[in-house]
Design a protein around this motif. Structure first.
Motif, mmCIF file in Angstrom:
data_model
loop_
_atom_site.group_PDB
_atom_site.id
_atom_site.type_symbol
_atom_site.label_atom_id
_atom_site.label_comp_id
_atom_site.label_asym_id
_atom_site.label_seq_id
_atom_site.Cartn_x
_atom_site.Cartn_y
_atom_site.Cartn_z
ATOM 1 N N GLN A 199 -4.755 17.403 7.675
ATOM 2 C CA GLN A 199 -4.843 18.772 7.945
ATOM 3 C C GLN A 199 -3.978 19.517 6.762
ATOM 4 N N VAL A 200 -2.973 19.030 6.310
ATOM 5 C CA VAL A 200 -2.185 19.572 5.231
ATOM 6 C C VAL A 200 -2.862 20.024 4.054
ATOM 7 N N LEU A 201 -4.074 19.190 3.780
ATOM 8 C CA LEU A 201 -5.091 19.478 2.681
ATOM 9 C C LEU A 201 -5.657 20.943 3.045
ATOM 10 N N GLN A 202 -6.098 20.974 4.186
ATOM 11 C CA GLN A 202 -6.710 22.176 4.609
ATOM 12 C C GLN A 202 -5.738 23.435 4.602
ATOM 13 N N ASN A 203 -4.575 23.229 4.745
ATOM 14 C CA ASN A 203 -3.585 24.297 4.494
ATOM 15 C C ASN A 203 -3.661 24.839 3.107
ATOM 16 N N LEU A 204 -3.753 23.924 2.139
ATOM 17 C CA LEU A 204 -3.851 24.044 0.785
ATOM 18 C C LEU A 204 -5.121 24.625 0.191
ATOM 19 N N ASN A 205 -6.051 25.067 1.184
ATOM 20 C CA ASN A 205 -7.531 25.806 0.916
ATOM 21 C C ASN A 205 -8.228 24.751 0.089
ATOM 22 N N ILE A 206 -8.263 23.401 0.404
ATOM 23 C CA ILE A 206 -8.765 22.689 -0.377
ATOM 24 C C ILE A 206 -10.271 22.399 0.406
ATOM 25 N N SER A 207 -11.547 22.520 -0.111
ATOM 26 C CA SER A 207 -12.852 22.408 0.430
ATOM 27 C C SER A 207 -12.734 21.243 1.401
ATOM 28 N N ALA A 208 -13.818 21.225 2.225
ATOM 29 C CA ALA A 208 -13.990 19.997 3.069
ATOM 30 C C ALA A 208 -14.398 18.985 2.182
ATOM 31 N N ASN A 209 -15.461 19.237 1.373
ATOM 32 C CA ASN A 209 -16.073 18.097 0.518
ATOM 33 C C ASN A 209 -15.080 17.392 -0.329
ATOM 34 N N ARG A 210 -14.106 18.108 -0.905
ATOM 35 C CA ARG A 210 -13.065 17.514 -1.681
ATOM 36 C C ARG A 210 -11.979 16.861 -0.488
ATOM 37 N N ILE A 211 -11.694 17.391 0.476
ATOM 38 C CA ILE A 211 -10.886 16.503 1.406
ATOM 39 C C ILE A 211 -11.637 15.373 1.661
ATOM 40 N N ARG A 212 -12.891 15.276 2.175
ATOM 41 C CA ARG A 212 -13.809 14.008 2.328
ATOM 42 C C ARG A 212 -13.615 12.982 1.178
ATOM 43 N N GLN A 213 -13.604 13.579 -0.200
ATOM 44 C CA GLN A 213 -13.558 12.745 -1.334
ATOM 45 C C GLN A 213 -12.073 12.219 -1.299
ATOM 46 N N THR A 214 -11.129 12.732 -1.320
ATOM 47 C CA THR A 214 -9.685 12.321 -1.037
ATOM 48 C C THR A 214 -9.450 11.294 -0.075
ATOM 49 N N LYS A 215 -9.945 11.396 1.102
ATOM 50 C CA LYS A 215 -9.561 10.340 2.236
ATOM 51 C C LYS A 215 -10.435 9.199 1.839
ATOM 52 N N ASN A 216 -11.610 9.352 1.347
ATOM 53 C CA ASN A 216 -12.140 8.190 0.849
ATOM 54 C C ASN A 216 -11.534 7.478 -0.013
ATOM 55 N N GLY A 242 0.911 -1.057 -0.040
ATOM 56 C CA GLY A 242 -0.122 0.003 -0.129
ATOM 57 C C GLY A 242 0.811 1.228 -0.062
ATOM 58 N N LEU A 243 2.058 1.389 -0.820
ATOM 59 C CA LEU A 243 3.175 2.323 -0.665
ATOM 60 C C LEU A 243 2.506 3.323 -1.766
ATOM 61 N N TYR A 244 1.226 3.958 -1.972
ATOM 62 C CA TYR A 244 0.906 4.649 -3.321
ATOM 63 C C TYR A 244 1.414 5.996 -2.841
ATOM 64 N N PRO A 245 2.116 6.663 -4.000
ATOM 65 C CA PRO A 245 2.437 8.043 -3.866
ATOM 66 C C PRO A 245 1.165 8.725 -4.127
ATOM 67 N N VAL A 246 1.292 10.100 -3.465
ATOM 68 C CA VAL A 246 0.251 10.916 -3.535
ATOM 69 C C VAL A 246 -0.004 11.366 -4.894
ATOM 70 N N THR A 247 0.795 11.211 -5.880
ATOM 71 C CA THR A 247 0.614 11.539 -7.002
ATOM 72 C C THR A 247 -0.414 10.350 -7.770
ATOM 73 N N ALA A 248 -0.840 9.515 -7.052
ATOM 74 C CA ALA A 248 -1.737 8.519 -7.846
ATOM 75 C C ALA A 248 -3.032 9.011 -7.470
ATOM 76 N N LEU A 249 -3.239 9.892 -6.757
ATOM 77 C CA LEU A 249 -4.778 10.409 -6.407
ATOM 78 C C LEU A 249 -5.396 10.925 -7.764
ATOM 79 N N THR A 250 -6.665 10.655 -7.755
ATOM 80 C CA THR A 250 -7.378 11.410 -8.687
ATOM 81 C C THR A 250 -8.371 12.395 -8.529
ATOM 82 N N THR A 251 -8.473 12.586 -7.045
ATOM 83 C CA THR A 251 -9.154 13.796 -6.361
ATOM 84 C C THR A 251 -8.523 14.721 -6.226
ATOM 85 N N LEU A 252 -7.185 14.899 -6.576
ATOM 86 C CA LEU A 252 -6.694 16.171 -6.542
ATOM 87 C C LEU A 252 -5.751 16.498 -7.657
ATOM 88 N N THR A 253 -5.652 17.850 -7.802
ATOM 89 C CA THR A 253 -4.913 18.493 -9.092
ATOM 90 C C THR A 253 -3.546 18.166 -9.205
#
Length: 288
Positions: free
Chosen positions: A255-272, A221-232
């Motif tokens: 909370q790093v995502l909050q520091n990047l001013n990403i919306s709460a809804n997108r943060i939930r999508q990313t965490k999911n 499960g060592l996926y890099p953050v660059t594999a995420l489809t929910t972030l630009t």
């Protein structure tokens, strides 16, 4: 025209016949069901043409996969996600270090070691059961790049210089046994043959067969953050500049995502998305 007669253009500009079986295997490896695979291949076959690039086929398959399940698309894009860790090689070194930790090694990244003749910077120093290993990581941003025999020749000469000094120093509590060479692309046959001959461990995207980088990333499960489809792409690069390289790091540092001013809804999508990729239960704080 029969799909089997279609010529596709690879990233290397080489030509080859379109292989539905190869596409089917890559889709199956990322978790897609047989019905989903049939839908994707049917849509691709309907729009395929002579000279189509493998990149165009990938984009089409990736787009459809995202509609079925984003985690399938994340796994399907893993190879490209590694390329996006650049331009420096440090994030890739961190990933390899994390992989070795999963295997029980103690690791350090970017260590300067004294050799018999000169000093050398070792990308990852790994130690386990009284044995030390010096690991050189060759990161490429270009999928066409390969490591030929000159690379292990050079790496082995550096390793031997470090090994002579290390094992001659009674203050070292471990024995420096072996050098490793790791790349996110591929080795030429000569490089592999030379590595086998001198005892230099080689690790690439798909080598050794059944135990390459892809297999290990999926297994641990060592996926890099660059594999995420929910972030630009920009947001993912911002995470890397903050030294957040792996999903396992981001999941517990959301909370790093909050520091990047990403919306709460997108943060939930990313965490999911992360929870599914890591097989975490998001309702029990990420236990496997």
């Amino acid at each position: 025209m029969n799909a089997k007669q279609i010529i596709v253009t690879k990233n290397s500009e080489e030509k080859e016949f379109y292989s539905e079986d190869k596409l089917r295997a890559s889709l199956r490896s990322c978790g897609a069901t047989n019905n989903q695979i049939d839908v994707i291949i049917s849509q691709i076959n309907a729009h395929i043409y002579n000279g189509i690039t493998t990149n165009d086929i990938y984009k089409k398959a990736f787009s459809i996969l995202k509609k079925f399940d984003r985690t399938f698309a994340s796994r399907y894009s893993l190879k490209r996600a590694l390329f996006e860790l650049g331009p420096t090689g440090y994030p890739f070194e961190r990933l390899i270090s994390a992989l070795l930790k999963e295997k029980g090694f103690k690791t350090k990244v970017g260590v300067v070691l004294q050799g018999h003749c000169v000093t050398h910077e070792v990308d990852v120093l790994a130690e386990k059961d009284g044995i030390a290993y010096a690991i050189e990581c060759k990161f490429h941003s270009d999928s066409r790049a390969t490591s030929n025999v000159k690379v292990p020749l050079y790496i082995n000469s550096r390793f031997l210089d470090v090994q002579k000094h290390w094992n001659g120093n009674s203050n070292n509590g471990t024995h420096l046994k072996q050098g490793w060479l790791v790349t996110n692309t591929r080795f030429t046959k000569d490089a592999v043959d030379y590595g086998k001959c001198i005892g230099l461990t080689l690790l690439s995207w798909d080598y050794p067969k059944g135990n390459g980088i892809k297999t290990n990333i999926d297994s641990y499960g060592l996926y890099p953050v660059t594999a995420l489809t929910t972030l630009t792409k920009k947001e993912k690069q911002q995470l890397i500049t903050r030294d957040v390289i792996l999903l396992k790091e981001l999941y517990y540092n959301i909370q790093v995502l909050q520091n990047l001013n990403i919306s709460a809804n997108r943060i939930r999508q990313t965490k999911n998305e992360m929870g599914k990729l890591l097989h975490y239960d998001t309702f029990t704080n990420g236990t496997r």
